[in-house]
Motif scaffolding. Structure first.
Motif, short mmCIF file in Angstrom:
data_model
loop_
_atom_site.label_atom_id
_atom_site.label_comp_id
_atom_site.label_asym_id
_atom_site.label_seq_id
_atom_site.Cartn_x
_atom_site.Cartn_y
_atom_site.Cartn_z
N VAL A 25 0.84 -1.20 0.00
CA VAL A 25 0.00 0.00 0.00
C VAL A 25 0.88 1.25 0.00
O VAL A 25 0.58 2.24 -0.69
N GLY A 26 1.98 1.21 0.74
CA GLY A 26 2.89 2.36 0.77
C GLY A 26 3.48 2.68 -0.59
O GLY A 26 3.58 3.84 -0.98
N ILE A 27 3.86 1.64 -1.33
CA ILE A 27 4.41 1.85 -2.68
C ILE A 27 3.38 2.53 -3.57
O ILE A 27 3.69 3.48 -4.30
N VAL A 28 2.15 2.04 -3.52
CA VAL A 28 1.10 2.63 -4.36
C VAL A 28 0.83 4.07 -3.95
O VAL A 28 0.77 4.97 -4.81
N LEU A 29 0.72 4.32 -2.65
CA LEU A 29 0.42 5.68 -2.19
C LEU A 29 1.56 6.65 -2.49
O LEU A 29 1.32 7.78 -2.92
N TRP A 53 1.93 15.39 -6.62
CA TRP A 53 2.58 16.57 -6.04
C TRP A 53 3.94 16.88 -6.64
O TRP A 53 4.35 18.03 -6.64
N PHE A 54 4.66 15.88 -7.11
CA PHE A 54 5.99 16.13 -7.63
C PHE A 54 6.06 16.04 -9.15
O PHE A 54 7.13 16.18 -9.73
N GLY A 55 4.92 15.79 -9.79
CA GLY A 55 4.87 15.76 -11.25
C GLY A 55 5.62 14.61 -11.88
O GLY A 55 6.01 14.68 -13.05
N GLN A 56 5.84 13.53 -11.13
CA GLN A 56 6.53 12.37 -11.70
C GLN A 56 5.59 11.63 -12.62
O GLN A 56 4.38 11.57 -12.38
N LYS A 57 6.13 11.08 -13.67
CA LYS A 57 5.32 10.39 -14.68
C LYS A 57 5.17 8.91 -14.32
O LYS A 57 6.10 8.28 -13.82
N LEU A 58 3.98 8.39 -14.58
CA LEU A 58 3.71 6.97 -14.44
C LEU A 58 3.29 6.46 -15.81
O LEU A 58 2.22 6.80 -16.30
N ASP A 59 4.14 5.65 -16.42
CA ASP A 59 3.80 5.10 -17.72
C ASP A 59 2.97 3.82 -17.54
O ASP A 59 2.70 3.39 -16.42
N ALA A 60 2.55 3.23 -18.66
CA ALA A 60 1.69 2.05 -18.61
C ALA A 60 2.31 0.89 -17.82
O ALA A 60 1.61 0.27 -17.00
N PRO A 61 3.60 0.56 -18.02
CA PRO A 61 4.16 -0.52 -17.21
C PRO A 61 4.17 -0.21 -15.70
O PRO A 61 3.93 -1.10 -14.88
N ALA A 62 4.39 1.05 -15.35
CA ALA A 62 4.36 1.42 -13.92
C ALA A 62 2.96 1.25 -13.36
O ALA A 62 2.78 0.71 -12.26
N GLY A 68 -0.88 -1.95 -10.18
CA GLY A 68 -2.09 -2.77 -10.14
C GLY A 68 -1.81 -4.17 -9.63
O GLY A 68 -2.59 -4.73 -8.85
N LEU A 69 -0.67 -4.73 -10.04
CA LEU A 69 -0.30 -6.06 -9.56
C LEU A 69 0.02 -6.03 -8.06
O LEU A 69 -0.30 -7.00 -7.34
N ILE A 70 0.61 -4.96 -7.59
CA ILE A 70 0.88 -4.83 -6.15
C ILE A 70 -0.44 -4.80 -5.38
O ILE A 70 -0.59 -5.49 -4.37
#
Length: 111
Positions: A67-71, A79-88, A93-95
């Motif tokens: 849960v911590g990783i997802v949050l 808040w930091f504008g980091q990108k999450l691509d499809a594999p991320a 989702g798997l986590i």
């Protein structure tokens, strides 16, 4: 919800807040973000210790880390504008699926 899961939830939120302040602490060179980070980790570990009274360590840690990783990924994105691509996103989702499987199907979890 069982109070031990409430304690675990508080531990997770405190850890996510503490980790979020790490970036702005700039390597522990800025006082207030450093103090916020340290306080968050102290709260997180205290509430995790309360959780471990009844929830097995491996299960509690699996939930906390998953849960911590997802949050924290969401915090980074929002808040930091980091990108999450499809594999991320797929990996996150798997986590989440793993945390659900552990909680719903594992006989190791005290329900």
């Amino acid at each position: 919800m069982n109070s031990n899961y409430g304690f675990l939830f508080v531990a997770i939120v405190a850890e996510v807040i503490a980790t979020s302040f790490l970036k702005s602490s700039e390597g522990f060179t800025r006082l207030w973000p450093t103090l916020a980070s340290v306080a968050g980790y102290v709260i997180a570990f205290y509430f995790l210790s309360l959780t471990l009274r009844t929830i097995p360590t491996g299960i509690a840690y699996a939930i906390w880390s998953g849960v911590g990783i997802v949050l924290i990924s969401l915090v980074g994105w929002l808040w930091f504008g980091q990108k999450l691509d499809a594999p991320a996103i797929a990996g996150l989702g798997l986590i989440i699926a793993g945390v659900v499987v552990v909680n719903v199907f594992s006989k190791s979890v005290s329900h």
